[in-house]
Scaffold this motif. Sequence first.
Motif: not given
Length: 117
Positions: A41-53, A58-66
Motif C-alpha cells: 500500500v505504501r508503495q502504491a500511494c507513494g507514501g502519502s495518506l492523502e493520495d491513498l484517500q 478501481e485504482d486500488l484494485e489495479s495497483e494492489l490486486s486486492l
Amino acid sequence: SVKFGWCLLWWASTFGRRALMDDLDAWLGTSLGPENLRAEVRQACGGSLEDLQSCELEDLESELSLSTWPPLERQRFLRAWRELRGENDVDDADDAALDDAAADTDEDEPAEAPQPP
C-alpha cells in the motif's frame, strides 16, 4: 541568502514528506495487519495518506490486486479506506465483486458436474 532559502526549502520538503509518511504508517498500523501488505500500500500511494484517500476502488484494485489478498485482510483494509474517505455507507457489493474475482482466479479445474439423485 539564497543558500539559506534552498536549505530551508529542502528541510521543509524532507520533513513534510516524512510527516506524511508517518501519518500513512500510523493509519496502516491500525488498518492493516501484515507488513508485506502495508509495504504494498505504501508503495502504491507513494507514501502519502492523502493520495491513498483520493484513490478510487478501481485504482486500488489495479495497483494492489486486492482480489488476491486474504479475504479478512481485504475487508478490513477496504472498510478502513472507506472510513478514511468519509464513506460511512459501506458498499458490500464492491467486496462481493472482489470475492467473485478472487474465486475466479482460484479455479484451476472446471466445476464438477452435478450428480443425479
